[in-house]
Design a protein around this motif. Structure first.
Motif, mmCIF file in Angstrom:
data_model
loop_
_atom_site.group_PDB
_atom_site.id
_atom_site.type_symbol
_atom_site.label_atom_id
_atom_site.label_comp_id
_atom_site.label_asym_id
_atom_site.label_seq_id
_atom_site.Cartn_x
_atom_site.Cartn_y
_atom_site.Cartn_z
ATOM 1 N N PRO B 265 96.911 97.354 -8.063
ATOM 2 C CA PRO B 265 95.515 97.680 -7.777
ATOM 3 C C PRO B 265 94.615 96.953 -8.771
ATOM 4 C CG PRO B 265 96.564 99.499 -8.931
ATOM 5 C CD PRO B 265 97.652 98.499 -8.625
ATOM 6 N N LEU B 266 93.425 96.553 -8.317
ATOM 7 C CA LEU B 266 92.483 95.857 -9.188
ATOM 8 C C LEU B 266 91.491 96.853 -9.767
ATOM 9 C CD1 LEU B 266 91.459 93.068 -10.215
ATOM 10 C CD2 LEU B 266 89.989 92.986 -8.196
ATOM 11 N N PHE B 267 91.312 96.805 -11.088
ATOM 12 C CA PHE B 267 90.331 97.669 -11.756
ATOM 13 C C PHE B 267 89.314 96.790 -12.460
ATOM 14 C CE2 PHE B 267 88.457 99.773 -15.359
ATOM 15 C CZ PHE B 267 88.287 101.096 -14.981
ATOM 16 N N LEU B 268 88.037 97.006 -12.149
ATOM 17 C CA LEU B 268 86.986 96.289 -12.869
ATOM 18 C C LEU B 268 86.164 97.281 -13.672
ATOM 19 C CD1 LEU B 268 85.075 93.933 -13.586
ATOM 20 C CD2 LEU B 268 83.845 94.419 -11.464
ATOM 21 N N GLY B 269 86.138 97.097 -14.985
ATOM 22 C CA GLY B 269 85.231 97.863 -15.829
ATOM 23 C C GLY B 269 84.108 96.926 -16.224
ATOM 24 N N SER B 270 82.873 97.252 -15.872
ATOM 25 C CA SER B 270 81.798 96.306 -16.131
ATOM 26 C C SER B 270 80.479 97.008 -16.390
ATOM 27 C CB SER B 270 81.637 95.366 -14.932
ATOM 28 O OG SER B 270 80.739 94.312 -15.235
ATOM 29 N N TYR B 271 79.604 96.291 -17.083
ATOM 30 C CA TYR B 271 78.235 96.740 -17.291
ATOM 31 C C TYR B 271 77.351 95.598 -16.821
ATOM 32 C CZ TYR B 271 74.195 98.855 -19.587
ATOM 33 O OH TYR B 271 72.964 99.427 -19.836
ATOM 34 N N PRO B 272 76.347 95.902 -15.994
ATOM 35 C CA PRO B 272 75.575 94.816 -15.386
ATOM 36 C C PRO B 272 74.920 93.897 -16.424
ATOM 37 C CG PRO B 272 75.074 96.907 -14.315
ATOM 38 C CD PRO B 272 75.903 97.222 -15.522
ATOM 39 N N ILE B 273 74.941 92.619 -16.152
ATOM 40 C CA ILE B 273 74.227 91.651 -16.978
ATOM 41 C C ILE B 273 74.124 90.337 -16.221
ATOM 42 C CG2 ILE B 273 76.324 90.877 -18.176
ATOM 43 C CD1 ILE B 273 74.541 90.517 -20.703
ATOM 44 N N THR B 274 72.966 89.738 -16.282
ATOM 45 C CA THR B 274 72.735 88.445 -15.655
ATOM 46 C C THR B 274 73.462 87.378 -16.468
ATOM 47 O OG1 THR B 274 70.554 89.225 -15.025
ATOM 48 C CG2 THR B 274 70.924 86.844 -14.917
ATOM 49 N N PRO B 275 74.144 86.424 -15.886
ATOM 50 C CA PRO B 275 74.349 86.196 -14.449
ATOM 51 C C PRO B 275 75.719 86.662 -13.952
ATOM 52 C CG PRO B 275 74.752 84.181 -15.673
ATOM 53 C CD PRO B 275 74.581 85.277 -16.679
#
Ligand SMILES: Cc1ncc(C[n+]2csc(CCOP(=O)(O)OP(=O)(O)O)c2C)c(N)n1
Ligand SMILES: Cc1ncc(C[n+]2csc(CCOP(=O)(O)OP(=O)(O)O)c2C)c(N)n1
Ligand code: SF4
Ligand code: SF4
Ligand SMILES: [Mg+2]
Ligand SMILES: [Mg+2]
Lengths: 342, 618, 342, 618
Positions: B265-275
């Protein structure tokens, strides 16, 4: 379900071969022993337990628990645990942390994990000091406290840890004490039984850098005068002769004496409701320890069921799969407008 | 609803040309990005090769009509190979004076200039700090100027729909788009389709936009504004099915592909930021692939949650840009210490600090190499084109899982938002990824190692009998127990380094593009690929012997790089930074490489590369 | 005291030559205008104002205020401001921040600054969305909200921002709305008058990525039915015909109707006490917006005086100097055991 | 209370020797660090030169008697110059089997071994994983073994005080200390004094510890355990007043000195972390110097609060170690972008991640150089000895204030806790630091520059007429307004780099110690100074032509370094990392320097340096 056949587990099954490296007399030993005796009683296979921690004396905890364990970095335990729980909601994830690890550097991860109601059980060892770094003040140290980093006393008021986490809408909030083994085990079992996030503040003595921080509560004589045990559906009565109680008066709590001719009786006393729908109730209880003349409440302040983050997330996934069928890689790659080149 | 059909194409002069560069520019509110991508899709589907370059300000919307508010979208499309969005522009569409002013310098002499003449009131001019009206003074004499009253004409076209003026004006970009479709003889069908499902709930808007676009098309047809229209035949690309793909999309589907190939399974932990945010947006839609996207409270929680996911057996990923990358460094050290697989994407942008959020740069290479306390080596990969992002995503996951290491991908804003036609691979063209969780308690040790990869076993929670503890404190090899012994520490430090070095066994020898030896070797990485390839081509045509190696693997590097450096008289390293790869090459190979360092938030132009080569080889 | 002769300042004095780069129609314009008209009325010299921010649309604020201004990095405004305030307690420090800047990445700095009661005035622009990054959900976005990053809806409950900061023992807590200019200016003046930390949540409309988030409260018709204004010493009465009120019943609040024959009158209604000693009172008020059928309280929920961190700290310094005299470098260098070499 | 006087020294054999190396080792609970520092102060006051090396575990107290629980304190003192705590030990005091086992390897053949024989029960042996009793098997034959019943003897000495056994046993380290004082003919007065004010409130403990120490002294005197005692005459140090100083103390008072010289209040924003915390502890005591110490909620708040303090005109400082350094990197980028003065101390420890918190390492150099997003150069300084920390602290502040830049100081655990005699400077030996705040609104621009330093004006809040805005977004030079223009960005990036480069004008040319040219140049930095200086001395005595430059300025480097590298046949770079300075030198000068990399959490030994030189020069 692997729980089909659970081997009978004992306390020994949860002990490791690593020598425990806490100072002789540290309150952490008592907490370790309580956890090691509660885990086998939960009817969960040992391999399902994951004990995660940050950094601190308290955070050495995982090394002494014969389960899956992850000693992460300072303050980040809640986020690591969240990743574990989202990936495998069926795991039993516990977090060992300290007042510094959880409320100083880790404060934000803590309140966000609790807000999301990720099903993680937090053991917050509150010794009101930074132990591992040898005695600086922590966010729970009392105002004016002199420590290595504040020789003239601190200039800031401490957090009320339970007040803070209730402010973050924590679904299970409790307090116990390292040396109250029976009560501690009890409280841990209740935390384990709760579905969502559970935050348990454990008053712990650091006999090297903050000895006697909880003396008032733990010392045999005074104990019963300074502690009130919260039991669901029972009135808040305490005192060596159970002659004191807490009464709700408008928005204020007050300590009243029973049967000393003032006509007050048990039915005037606030009856504890750990499932009270309004968090303001638990919040009010959490304020008690701050008020002079009031006992410190121990036990479950709040227990309230709401959706767990990981469940909502996996349900979203299941629903989409049910609706659209499992993803097809070939389709994904050729999604959108395509054209042929010959 | 009026049915719309393309007008019968009247006889008019048509010229067949090889390629064209077109740029739409206007206010952030004028929908230039939409207009550009519509034109792109149409051109792509027709079979041209192409490259695009969207360029917009950091503010959501700077004040209408002002210089900082200008947003642009450029595309080069051709019947031959296209490597860059193009240096100079053949056709410039400018929606207002500010756009005209900031973009005119890039229009070729005698190039076509379409200007919205309705936006040149004194007020508009003032907003663009213009004292005279360029449509009237002779400042534009060098170009083929076509002033078009876009607002007026659009309103006329839509008058029967009963829309308010504001809504009608919002359609003017489609009028301009229609003109460009006529100019390059393209069908409007695709955009019709797009408009229909974009506004499906708002029938009136569907009609309005369609009408506007068609009106633009017909305007050219009727007025014969342009005496000539152009035809650019399809390109001869490798046969196959193609789609148009941006770098961030390519990364997203690349990760899904890797998770499918690995069966994790793919897990993405992220916090928005450009770009970088688009990768999060994209992956959050793929729930039916079991993708878990966790929008964390900050970048530290983003990466540490991913480490937790990796610890429990997911293919774990975190995505960010420079400032967020800086925040993840302590946690990267933890991933190195506990030897868990993890992919970290840094979509580089202009810095330092907040810097230029929407502009491109390549200045995080050394941060990726060294931005952690103590010795904490991590393999680093860099894609060279938007489509290549897909393949790099897969390769990064493969390495992370094979060697049980975190891996960093360095993309940048130019690749992230730029698009190119991408040949859709067959599933079996994508390398398989083998993953084996530890299951056997017999002789299990958390830090025992695979002799070839030095990888430790991946023993995930829930596995009967494999209970064990890991952490960031130094540990004994094999047992993983806390250990402070001097020699053990040195052993572990060197083991972690050797593990990363071991990746070289998977890196194919570099084969220079162009000449295998001679005057000049260009060594580069990342999004400079297109400009260098194009520039080198022209310069080799002039008889220079030039080679080009583009490093996909920045750490470790291909085994034969050192030997290659020796085969040329000069070594040139163009980078959008102050010389970061240059430094690594100088230190490793003691070769006096020359840096060519442009750090303007803008990609290299082909002509800049050519000029630099000229300067060196004379 | 520099306040001896204060030049008379006007709104224009607080405007800069930088063009304001917010979307047309953004609620931020209204907030900017309110602040620019309140500052001149505070009787503080312009050079004493410092406006600090993190990153976000809202955090562009300092560029448009003709004061000292510092646009820092995402979430760290409270810590930067703390450094300023400790160094120069006499400065008037304001912090412009968003729901993401203040409660996501900046959550920990926010609660610690508030716990310490550093004298900083926080303007938290709550548009329930990440504006600058183009529309991902924020810690205040409602449960299940579909955004760019949550196409299937969010899986987590939002913070109750005021509940959270009351949990952190914030000494001044208030709420206002971008378009209620009069009320907003009023609230800002009260915040300015408060000595310690002031946290003002300003409900703000992001008309591009979360348009109408506060429609219920701002829309002319419904407004008076969905908002209750807190005024100290006044009963919590609201409604177009002021026919509804909030009553305290045990630990619960309830909405009651007045004068519809049910015998209830104004004196049954809870009378607001912003100085209530127990934070549980303000906490209870903060819970209202969550409860269906309840109006959203605006105004000052809590205003409570306690020591400011920076004051305690400078007093410690003054006391030590008074006691031991100002430090003597030569003495410091040769402190402890020394010996002569000839 | 019994008055205590030193016993009349009886006639016994005394030997005058040049130097000695003594090590106390025992359980974390045995007070070895106190014992060691008491002995240190005594020999220091006597006038010997010395160097010390405390070495203890990361746990506050590992279980009593176990191997991980062992804590040690080593001192070398001499009548000649001392550069290191010494490789091998002349006298080893071991309080239990675990301590004996882990330390015996460092005792010289025939060295003196004092062992607490009361701690060798079977239980004690088991805790140390010993099967036989080393006091009985012949494993210690190579040494002069003195088994002493420390507990028994101490209890006897204290029997009349009515203390419980536990409290009596706690005094046994003073018994051992007394023995060592006798062995080296030192007065106990200083320690008597220390005991008195340490326990002032507890008269009984004062007496107990004094009695115990004296008992140890008398024990040697009476039993004539050792046939001989040693005398080490005072060293011929530069005349002046001396004190004994550790690296962290030196940094602390150095910063106070700088703030006094600059006339600015000192602000420290810090979050506790080993081995940096002592700087916070130290500075928090100096309130009468107006020092503001802010214990933040984490490292990010620590540095950003310091940036706020700097913005408002304080001399701002933040202190940490590797993991905390990693967390500060984004904020460092902000400090670079807003061009404010700031001093960042990284007291390096073993890594990666949590690593070895109490062990030393030099592996944060590249993190300090490059650990930030985009191009964000920062000057870097490194002290070479504990006392040098004072001067580096002052220099770092001077540079930060003169150039308006953040400055990084790289110390390490070995310098932080090690101590040496330090000549107390006269106030006017400390360089003055000029600071000028901007005050004149006329023609004020936040990003105008001083032509020599490129520094921008420091205009602090509260200054009438200087209201202005700064931030982390790219800005226009001079005005400081937000600016995204390509050429302005390149200009600013190069300006920030030029500003750091400009610091070279303040860096004196390097003058090699030893030979000005010849066979080998040793280039190094930080705490390796002592071992290299000592090692080079012996090897030069053997006729090799060796030079040594020790870089205090790591970024930028001294102007003449490149030229120096050319003057020797070989260049050797010893570092406690995998070759970080080596890499910088290779990249900058294209010289094939050899790294000598020890990464064991332990400082280099003199003998190791000698062996390495031997290996190179044969
Ligand atoms: C990033 C980082 N900062 C600081 C430290 C140093 N540190 C380790 S534990 C700790 C605080 C421990 O206090 P607490 O969490 O209360 O745990 P306790 O030791 O009291 O059980 C600190 C500051 C660290 N290890 N990592
Ligand atoms: C370290 C870092 N992480 C992420 C970002 C990207 N970013 C900028 S503003 C922002 C959130 C803005 O939301 P909010 O604080 O609510 O402000 P708004 O734009 O809504 O006013 C984010 C995620 C950043 N600039 N820096
Ligand atoms: S320092 Fe305190 S908390 Fe840590 S182990 Fe020792 S007694 Fe326990
Ligand atoms: S995006 Fe939203 S918050 Fe940001 S400026 Fe535009 S309207 Fe305002
Ligand atoms: Mg603690
Ligand atoms: Mg927002």
């Amino acid at each position: 379900m692997t729980t089909a056949s659970i081997p009978v587990l004992t306390k020994k099954d949860f002990q490791t071969d690593q020598e425990v490296r806490w100072c002789p007399g540290c309150g952490d030993y008592a907490i370790l022993s309580a956890v090691q005796s509660v885990f086998p009683e939960l009817g969960i296979p040992r391999e399902k337990f994951v004990v995660i921690s940050g950094i601190g004396c308290s955070s050495r905890f995982p090394y002494y628990m014969n389960t899956f364990g992850f000693h992460t970095i300072h303050g980040r335990g809640p986020a690591v645990a969240t990743g574990v729980k989202i990936t495998h909601p069926e795991l039993e994830v516990w977090l060992a942390t300290g007042d510094g690890d959880s409320l100083a550097i880790g404060g934000n991860h803590t309140i966000h994990m609790l807000r999301r109601n990720v099903g993680i059980k937090v053991l917050m060892f509150n010794n009101k000091i930074y132990g591992l770094t040898k005695g600086q003040y922590s966010p729970t140290s009392e105002f004016g406290k002199k420590t290595k980093s504040t020789p003239y006393g601190t200039a800031d008021r401490p957090f009320n840890p339970l007040g803070l986490v209730i402010g973050a809408d924590t679904s299970f909030v409790a307090r116990s004490v390292d040396v109250f083994q029976g009560h501690l085990k009890d409280t841990l079992k209740k935390a384990a039984a709760h579905k969502g996030s559970a935050y348990v503040e454990i008053l712990q003595n650091c006999n090297i850098f903050n000895d006697g921080a909880w003396f008032e509560l733990t010392e045999k004589e005074a104990r019963s005068e300074h502690v009130v045990q919260l039991e669901n559906g029972k009135p808040l009565i305490y005192g060596k002769n159970r002659d004191k109680g807490i009464r709700l008066n408008g928005m204020e709590l007050e300590v009243v004496h029973l049967g000393n001719g003032n006509g007050l009786t048990e039915k005037d006393i606030l009856v504890h409701d750990e499932h009270h729908p309004n968090p303001a109730y638990a919040f009010l209880l959490a304020q008690m320890e701050e008020k002079p003349g009031f006992p410190t409440p121990i036990g479950v302040l709040r227990s309230w069921d709401r959706d767990r983050y990981e469940d909502v997330m996996s349900k979203q996934i299941q629903d989409v799969i049910a609706k659209r069928g499992p993803g097809d890689l070939a389709k994904l790659l050729s999604a959108g407008d395509t054209w042929e080149v010959r | 609803m009026a049915t719309i059909t393309d007008p019968v194409v009247r006889a008019h002069k048509r010229e067949v040309i090889e390629k064209a560069v077109l740029r739409f520019c206007g206010d952030s509110g004028d929908g230039m990005q939409i207009t550009g991508s519509q034109f792109t899709n149409t051109v792509a589907l027709y079979g041209n090769d192409l490259a695009t370059f969207p360029d917009y300000p950091a503010e959501i919307r700077a004040p209408a009509g002002t210089l900082p508010g200008v947003s642009g979208f450029q595309i080069q499309f051709s019947s031959a190979d296209v490597f860059t969005p193009g240096d100079a522009v053949d056709v410039l569409v400018a929606m207002n004076p500010a756009a005209l002013r900031t973009n005119i310098k890039d229009l070729k002499p005698n190039g076509i200039l379409i200007v919205n003449s309705d936006a040149f009131t004194d007020g508009d001019l003032r907003k663009a700090d213009l004292t005279t009206n360029p449509l009237e003074d002779s400042s534009l004499d060098a170009y083929r100027l076509f002033p078009v009253g876009l607002e007026r004409l659009t309103r006329t076209a839509l008058q029967d729909l009963g829309l308010d003026a504001k809504s009608m004006d919002r359609c003017k970009n489609f009028f301009a788009l229609g003109m460009c479709y006529w100019l390059y003889n393209r069908t409007m069908d695709l955009t019709y389709k797009w408009i229909e499902d974009k506004f499906k709930t708002k029938a009136l808007l569907v009609e309005a936009n369609k009408l506007a676009m068609r009106a633009g098309y017909n305007y050219c047809e009727a007025t014969e504004a342009f005496q000539v229209s152009y035809e650019i035949p399809p390109a001869k690309l490798t046969p196959g099915t193609y789609r148009n793909l941006s770098g961030n999309q390519a990364l997203a589907i690349g990760f899904v592909a890797a998770s499918q190939k690995a069966g994790l399974p793919l897990f993405l932990g992220s916090y928005p930021i450009t770009p970088a945010s688009d990768i999060l947006h994209e992956l959050s839609m793929y729930k039916n692939f079991g993708v878990m996207t966790f929008q964390a409270e900050d970048e530290i929680a983003a990466i540490t949650s991913a480490i937790g996911a990796s610890y429990s057996g997911a293919l774990a990923l975190t995505t960010t840009s420079g400032p967020g990358m800086a925040l993840k460094t302590e946690a990267m050290g933890l991933a190195v210490a506990v030897e868990l697989p993890l992919v970290i994407c840094d979509i580089q942008r202009g810095g330092p600090s907040t810097g230029l959020p929407t502009k491109t740069e390549q200045a995080d290479l050394l941060q990726a190499m060294f931005g952690r306390n103590s010795e904490a080596p991590i393999p680093i990969l860099a894609p060279s084109t938007p489509g290549d992002c897909f393949w790099v995503a897969v390769e990064a996951c493969r390495i992370a899982l094979k060697y049980m290491v975190p891996v960093i991908i360095l993309s940048d804003g130019y690749l992230a938002n730029g698009a190119e036609p991408w040949r859709i691979p067959k599933i079996d063209e994508i390398p398989g990824i083998k993953v084996k969780f530890a299951t056997d308690p017999n002789g299990f040790h958390p830090y025992s190692r695979d002799p070839n990869t030095l990888a430790r076993p991946w023993a995930i929670p829930g596995t009967l009998g494999l209970e064990h503890r890991i952490g960031g404190i130094e540990k004994q090899d094999v047992t993983g127990n806390i250990n402070y012994e001097p020699l053990n520490h040195e052993k572990m430090v060197r083991l972690r380094a050797a593990k990363v070095e071991a990746v070289t066994q998977d890196i194919p020898d570099l084969v220079p593009a162009g000449d295998p030896d001679g005057d000049l070797l260009i060594v580069a990485w990342g999004s400079t690929y297109g400009a260098i390839t194009a520039g080198m081509k022209t310069m080799r045509a002039k008889g220079h012997r030039i080679g080009h190696v583009h490093l996909r693997h920045l750490n470790p590097m291909a085994r034969n790089l050192g030997e290659l450096l020796g085969r040329y008289r000069h070594v040139l390293v163009p980078e959008m930074n102050l010389g970061q790869l240059s430094m690594l090459l100088r230190a490793k190979f003691l070769v006096d490489v020359q840096g060519y360092n442009k750090i303007q938030g803008q990609p290299f132009k082909q002509s800049e590369i050519e000029a630099k080569i000229e300067e060196i080889l004379g």
